[in-house]
Design a protein around this motif. Structure first.
Motif, short mmCIF file in Angstrom:
data_model
loop_
_atom_site.label_atom_id
_atom_site.label_comp_id
_atom_site.label_asym_id
_atom_site.label_seq_id
_atom_site.Cartn_x
_atom_site.Cartn_y
_atom_site.Cartn_z
N HIS A 45 -10.51 -8.89 -0.79
CA HIS A 45 -9.13 -8.58 -1.21
C HIS A 45 -8.66 -7.23 -0.68
CE1 HIS A 45 -11.30 -6.45 -4.43
NE2 HIS A 45 -10.26 -5.65 -4.42
N ILE A 48 -7.22 -8.12 2.64
CA ILE A 48 -5.95 -8.85 2.46
C ILE A 48 -4.83 -7.87 2.11
CG2 ILE A 48 -4.78 -10.49 0.95
CD1 ILE A 48 -7.33 -12.15 1.03
N ARG A 49 -5.17 -6.92 1.24
CA ARG A 49 -4.20 -5.89 0.86
C ARG A 49 -3.71 -5.13 2.09
NH1 ARG A 49 -2.97 -1.59 -3.01
NH2 ARG A 49 -3.49 0.06 -1.57
N ILE A 51 -3.83 -6.22 5.21
CA ILE A 51 -3.02 -7.10 6.07
C ILE A 51 -1.58 -7.10 5.56
CG2 ILE A 51 -2.63 -9.48 6.80
CD1 ILE A 51 -5.57 -9.93 6.83
N TYR A 52 -1.44 -7.07 4.24
CA TYR A 52 -0.08 -7.03 3.69
C TYR A 52 0.64 -5.77 4.16
CZ TYR A 52 3.77 -6.91 0.44
OH TYR A 52 5.01 -6.86 -0.10
N PHE A 53 -0.05 -4.63 4.08
CA PHE A 53 0.65 -3.39 4.41
C PHE A 53 0.85 -3.19 5.91
CE2 PHE A 53 -0.70 -1.97 0.09
CZ PHE A 53 0.59 -1.83 -0.39
N GLY A 55 0.47 -5.82 8.43
CA GLY A 55 1.04 -6.97 9.10
C GLY A 55 2.37 -7.39 8.52
N VAL A 56 2.37 -7.74 7.22
CA VAL A 56 3.58 -8.31 6.63
C VAL A 56 4.71 -7.30 6.64
CG1 VAL A 56 4.53 -9.35 4.55
CG2 VAL A 56 2.20 -9.86 5.22
N LEU A 59 6.61 -7.04 9.85
CA LEU A 59 7.30 -8.23 10.34
C LEU A 59 8.75 -7.96 10.71
CD1 LEU A 59 6.17 -11.29 8.21
CD2 LEU A 59 6.04 -11.00 10.66
N SER A 157 -3.85 -8.85 12.28
CA SER A 157 -2.39 -8.85 12.28
C SER A 157 -1.81 -8.89 13.69
CB SER A 157 -1.85 -7.62 11.57
OG SER A 157 -2.29 -7.59 10.26
N LEU A 160 -1.17 -12.26 15.51
CA LEU A 160 -0.16 -13.04 14.79
C LEU A 160 1.23 -12.46 15.05
CD1 LEU A 160 -2.01 -13.52 11.39
CD2 LEU A 160 -1.69 -15.19 13.17
N LEU A 161 1.32 -11.12 14.98
CA LEU A 161 2.60 -10.47 15.23
C LEU A 161 3.06 -10.72 16.66
CD1 LEU A 161 2.10 -7.05 13.44
CD2 LEU A 161 3.64 -8.85 12.77
N ALA A 163 2.31 -13.27 18.61
CA ALA A 163 2.75 -14.66 18.77
C ALA A 163 4.15 -14.84 18.19
CB ALA A 163 1.77 -15.61 18.07
N LEU A 164 4.38 -14.23 17.01
CA LEU A 164 5.72 -14.32 16.42
C LEU A 164 6.75 -13.64 17.31
CD1 LEU A 164 4.83 -13.70 12.71
CD2 LEU A 164 6.07 -15.65 13.58
N ARG B 3 -1.22 -8.71 -7.32
CA ARG B 3 -2.15 -9.14 -6.28
C ARG B 3 -1.83 -10.55 -5.78
NH1 ARG B 3 -8.55 -9.09 -7.17
NH2 ARG B 3 -9.03 -10.61 -5.57
N MET B 6 0.96 -10.54 -3.30
CA MET B 6 0.48 -9.99 -2.03
C MET B 6 -0.28 -11.08 -1.26
SD MET B 6 -1.48 -6.44 -1.81
CE MET B 6 -0.34 -5.32 -2.52
N VAL B 10 0.63 -12.60 2.45
CA VAL B 10 -0.34 -12.61 3.56
C VAL B 10 -0.54 -14.05 4.05
CG1 VAL B 10 -2.73 -12.18 4.19
CG2 VAL B 10 -1.45 -10.49 2.90
N PHE B 13 2.39 -15.02 6.07
CA PHE B 13 2.29 -14.33 7.37
C PHE B 13 1.34 -15.05 8.31
CE2 PHE B 13 0.00 -10.73 9.58
CZ PHE B 13 0.94 -10.62 10.59
N GLY B 17 2.33 -16.93 11.73
CA GLY B 17 1.76 -16.53 13.01
C GLY B 17 1.11 -17.70 13.72
N ALA B 20 3.71 -19.97 15.04
CA ALA B 20 4.35 -19.44 16.25
C ALA B 20 3.49 -19.71 17.47
CB ALA B 20 4.60 -17.94 16.10
N LEU B 24 4.52 -22.01 20.50
CA LEU B 24 4.48 -21.54 21.88
C LEU B 24 3.75 -22.56 22.75
CD1 LEU B 24 3.65 -17.74 21.73
CD2 LEU B 24 5.73 -18.77 22.54
#
Lengths: 263, 159
Positions: A45, A48-49, A51-53, A55-56, A59, A157, A160-161, A163-164, B3, B6, B10, B13, B17, B20, B24
């Motif tokens: 976790h 994951i936290r 990735i949120y900060f 990656g997400v 965006l 991240s 994924l970013l 590709a987007l 949590r 969050m 994720v 996201f 991704g 996408a 592609l």
């Protein structure tokens, strides 16, 4: 005269040794991060936290800039292509330049500015306020607890970013080329599909973005960890993160491209 | 932040991704076009294929009916052997013409099929015997110049 020359040489040597020393400690830091990764995966976790900060939260800037980059590419490309009477090739131009180059590179540059600086400042401040030493006191490895989750979050991240970014950029190019300029819809997509190869273009773009992800996050983490524990030190480290990440991304991009084009 | 929210973001996201990347591959790249339904394979020999490449479209009356699968050099006849994959939905007569055309002046090259009048359809593995080579611009220009030169020679002789 001879004394001054020796002084200049000594200064140069000192700087070179300093750089090599930093490079070495950076490599050791990278190795430690990999070693402690297993330990950090047990508390997934945390990753994951992060990735949120990283990656997400990135965006918005990534998608908006992708949209505009795609639209500008279509406009500029059309301007030149229509002189040669091949404005249908606009789809190929937009897709290839995004998937091969602009997607991974611009994403990495934006990522360094948006997420890399945040990582450096956060870790630098943790060090300044002695949170990292406190963790060590409690027998918690700061690398496993703080560094490795952020590293893997960045590595996950970035592709994924990217590709987007490519996908949204192509959509932006489509919006300018087809409804606004009036390029034929079928020609736009069919020329694109005929000329973009999955293996040579899309997969190579993903490989690039993974490498950039490793480089950008590693530089940001190391600069933060290495920052002198003062306000000035943290601010300088943040600046260095942006400069070094951008240079590393552009340099690596050239090296990777030269490998990919040859093979 | 909670949590669970969050985790949700994720998850969104990661799915976006992956979607996408998938998009592609399908919409921008050529991952799908290689296996469009059932196809039958025919070969055609050309003396010169110009800039034809594998995966180039095969068109008839301007409609894409298949793709170029493979291009090989036949060292016995010194010709290029082009393998075409044509959609099963479009049967062509046995005496079909295969020509290599260029889309626009500088565009990509494609194979154009022109149906003949035979009753028998082309079958899997058949060879198209009527072919026309790609137009090589240099050849045309040199021919044109040659013709011009011989014309002026003739007119001089006539005088």
């Amino acid at each position: 005269m001879l004394k001054r020359l020796a002084e200049v040489l000594r200064g140069m040597g000192h700087r070179i040794i300093d750089r090599i020393w930093r490079l070495g400690s950076g490599a050791r830091f990278f190795l430690y991060t990999l070693i402690y990764s297993g330990e950090s995966f047990r508390r997934i976790h945390l990753t994951i936290r992060e990735i949120y900060f990283t990656g997400v939260m990135s965006l918005l800037i990534i998608l908006v800039s992708a949209f505009f980059v795609g639209m500008v590419l279509a406009l500029q490309g059309y301007n030149t292509l229509q002189k040669y009477g091949s404005s249908e090739a606009i789809g190929v131009l937009v897709a290839l330049s995004l998937v091969r180059e602009l997607g991974p590179v611009v994403t990495a540059l934006l990522f360094a500015g948006r997420a890399g600086t945040a990582i450096t400042a956060e870790i630098g401040l943790m060090k300044t306020t002695e949170q990292l030493s406190a963790m060590e006191m409690m027998a918690v490895s700061p690398i496993a607890r703080v560094v490795a989750p952020r590293f893997w979050a960045g590595v996950v991240s970035m592709p994924l970013l990217a590709a987007l970014f490519s996908m949204v950029g192509v959509l932006g190019g489509y919006l300018v080329a087809v409804p606004v300029i009036g390029v034929d819809n079928g020609a736009f997509w069919s020329q694109m599909q005929a000329n973009v190869d999955f293996q040579a273009d899309i997969v190579n773009g993903v490989i690039k973005s993974v490498v950039f992800g490793v480089a950008c996050t590693m530089i940001a983490l190391f600069e933060g960890f290495d920052a002198p524990p003062t306000a000035e030190g943290v601010s300088r480290a943040t600046t260095r993160t942006v400069v070094n990440s951008s240079l590393a991304v552009l340099g690596l991009d050239f090296i990777l491209t030269s490998f990919m084009i040859v093979t | 932040m909670e949590r669970t929210t969050m985790d949700l973001w994720v998850g969104i996201f990661a799915v976006a991704g992956a979607a996408a990347l998938f998009g592609l591959a399908l919409k921008v790249g050529n991952l799908t076009s290689s296996s469009v339904g059932d196809t039958y394979t025919v070969t055609a020999a050309f003396e010169n294929i110009g800039g034809l490449k594998p995966r180039a479209p095969v068109k008839s009356a301007g409609v894409v009916v298949g793709r170029v699968d493979n291009i090989q050099f036949d060292s016995k006849t010194f010709e290029a052997k082009v393998t075409l994959k044509v959609d099963k939905r479009y049967p062509f007569p046995k005496d079909t013409f295969a020509n290599i055309y260029t889309a626009g002046l500088l565009g990509e090259q494609y194979v154009g099929l022109e149906a003949g009048g035979d009753e028998q359809p082309l079958k899997d593995g058949d060879k198209i015997s009527h072919t026309q080579d790609a137009v090589v611009l240099e050849k045309m220009i040199s021919q044109f110049l040659y013709n011009k030169a011989s014309e002026s020679d003739d007119s001089k002789k006539a005088e």
